[in-house]
Design a protein around this motif. Structure first.
Motif, short mmCIF file in Angstrom:
data_model
loop_
_atom_site.label_atom_id
_atom_site.label_comp_id
_atom_site.label_asym_id
_atom_site.label_seq_id
_atom_site.Cartn_x
_atom_site.Cartn_y
_atom_site.Cartn_z
N SER A 223 16.51 81.61 68.65
CA SER A 223 15.44 80.76 67.73
C SER A 223 15.11 81.66 66.49
N ALA A 224 14.97 82.82 66.73
CA ALA A 224 14.72 83.73 65.36
C ALA A 224 15.80 83.56 64.64
N GLN A 225 17.05 83.73 64.96
CA GLN A 225 18.08 83.68 64.11
C GLN A 225 18.05 82.34 63.36
N MET A 226 17.88 81.17 64.13
CA MET A 226 17.81 79.76 63.39
C MET A 226 16.96 79.87 62.35
N LEU A 227 15.66 80.47 62.47
CA LEU A 227 14.33 80.19 61.74
C LEU A 227 14.55 81.12 60.43
N SER A 228 15.40 82.10 60.37
CA SER A 228 15.73 83.10 59.52
C SER A 228 16.68 82.50 58.35
N LYS A 229 17.07 81.31 58.73
CA LYS A 229 18.04 80.56 57.79
C LYS A 229 17.60 79.28 57.38
N PRO A 230 18.01 78.71 56.17
CA PRO A 230 17.60 77.44 55.88
C PRO A 230 17.98 76.19 56.85
N ARG A 231 17.25 75.21 57.13
CA ARG A 231 17.57 74.48 58.31
C ARG A 231 17.42 72.85 58.02
N MET B 193 16.48 63.19 55.10
CA MET B 193 16.99 64.47 55.54
C MET B 193 15.86 65.40 54.96
N VAL B 194 15.49 66.35 55.68
CA VAL B 194 14.49 67.42 55.33
C VAL B 194 15.03 68.56 55.37
N THR B 195 14.74 69.61 54.50
CA THR B 195 15.45 71.12 54.50
C THR B 195 14.19 71.98 54.55
N ASN B 196 14.03 72.76 55.58
CA ASN B 196 12.94 73.87 55.79
C ASN B 196 13.57 74.93 55.27
N PRO B 197 12.74 75.84 54.47
CA PRO B 197 13.40 77.13 53.89
C PRO B 197 13.27 78.32 55.16
N ALA B 198 14.23 79.37 54.84
CA ALA B 198 14.21 80.34 55.73
C ALA B 198 12.75 81.10 55.69
N PRO C 64 7.06 65.75 76.56
CA PRO C 64 6.87 66.12 75.06
C PRO C 64 8.53 66.35 74.45
N LYS C 65 8.44 65.89 73.14
CA LYS C 65 9.65 66.14 72.55
C LYS C 65 9.35 67.05 71.35
N LEU C 66 10.24 67.90 71.01
CA LEU C 66 9.89 68.85 69.82
C LEU C 66 10.97 68.67 68.88
N THR C 67 10.74 69.00 67.69
CA THR C 67 11.70 69.11 66.85
C THR C 67 12.52 70.45 66.68
N GLY C 68 13.40 70.85 65.96
CA GLY C 68 14.22 71.79 66.15
C GLY C 68 13.10 73.18 65.76
N ASP C 69 12.55 73.06 64.65
CA ASP C 69 11.67 74.30 64.43
C ASP C 69 10.50 74.37 65.45
N GLU C 70 10.01 73.45 65.97
CA GLU C 70 9.04 73.33 67.08
C GLU C 70 9.60 74.11 68.29
N ARG C 71 10.72 73.76 68.69
CA ARG C 71 11.56 74.42 69.80
C ARG C 71 11.61 75.67 69.61
N TYR C 72 12.12 76.29 68.42
CA TYR C 72 12.47 77.69 68.06
C TYR C 72 11.00 78.40 68.27
N ILE C 73 9.93 77.78 67.45
CA ILE C 73 8.82 78.57 67.63
C ILE C 73 8.15 78.66 69.01
N GLN C 74 8.25 77.74 69.92
CA GLN C 74 7.87 77.66 70.85
C GLN C 74 8.47 78.67 72.05
N ALA C 75 9.93 78.77 71.93
CA ALA C 75 10.60 79.87 72.72
C ALA C 75 10.18 81.05 72.25
#
Length: 217
Positions: free
Chosen positions: A177-185, A195-200, A141-152
């Motif tokens: 992971s919580a710190q990364m999700l709390s900021k735009p990515r 390029m895709v930007t996910n909101p905080a 399995p390969k996860l994106t950044g947000d998916e890895r953060y939520i998985q953790a």
């Protein structure tokens, strides 16, 4: 928003009673200044106020505003701030007694909490689908950044709910992971080639037990 913060949105019974006493004293002093026998009149006036209050209490009378404040405080303390259904129920009860500002506050919080939970469910579904597809293809399995953060975060939350021990490394990964999700990515999406930007976001609502560990640390 914590319960203490929400309770700060309205006057407590004690604050209301203090304000009433201060208003009565100010009124009495103003009345006394209009009379040559100021001190005597002031004493008579205050005695009359106290007697009136005592008679009203003996007859079972209660200030309607004080009743509203006490009921508001009771409803606010009964709400589960992590449960949208509980917040919506309390919001309705607050609206029924006429406290619209606080009712709107609770309704808005319930709406925001439902939206956060919806986003987490969508991400979980996407992770599960991708894992199933990659396992079927015989690939790891390969996860994106947000998916890895939520998985953790989900790993720690699940262990805490099941009363299992959480390692320091798992807690550290979840904290990061919580710190990364709390900021735009911003990241490169291979599927779309853009390029895709996910909101905080605020994952504390979806993973409350995990965030309690962060506060404790």
């Amino acid at each position: 928003m914590a319960t203490s913060e929400i309770l700060g949105l309205f006057t407590t019974p004690e604050q209301y009673q203090l304000a009433q006493r201060q208003a009565q004293e100010a009124e009495a002093l103003q009345y006394a200044r209009l009379d040559p026998t100021a001190q005597a009149q002031y004493g008579f006036y205050r005695a009359g106020q106290q007697l009136g209050g005592a008679i009203g209490g003996a007859l079972g009378g209660q200030d309607p505003q004080l009743q509203l404040i006490a009921r508001t405080q009771q409803l606010a303390r009964s709400a589960n701030l992590a449960d949208p259904a509980s917040l919506e129920a309390v919001a309705q009860q607050l609206a029924n007694i006429g406290n619209m500002p606080l009712a709107i506050n609770y309704a808005d919080r319930a709406k925001a909490l439902r939206e956060e939970k919806r986003k987490v469910r969508e991400t979980d579904a996407l992770v599960s689908l991708r894992e199933a597809q990659e396992v079927k293809a015989g690939l790891p399995p390969k996860l994106t950044g947000d998916e890895r953060y939520i998985q953790a975060l989900r790993t720690v939350e699940t262990k805490l709910r099941n009363k299992q021990e959480v390692s320091g490394e798992e807690l550290s990964d979840a904290n990061m992971s919580a710190q990364m999700l709390s900021k735009p990515r911003t990241f490169f999406d291979q599927a779309s080639g853009q390029m895709v930007t996910n909101p905080a976001t605020d994952p504390s609502k979806a993973f409350p037990l995990t965030f309690k560990q962060f506060i404790r640390d």
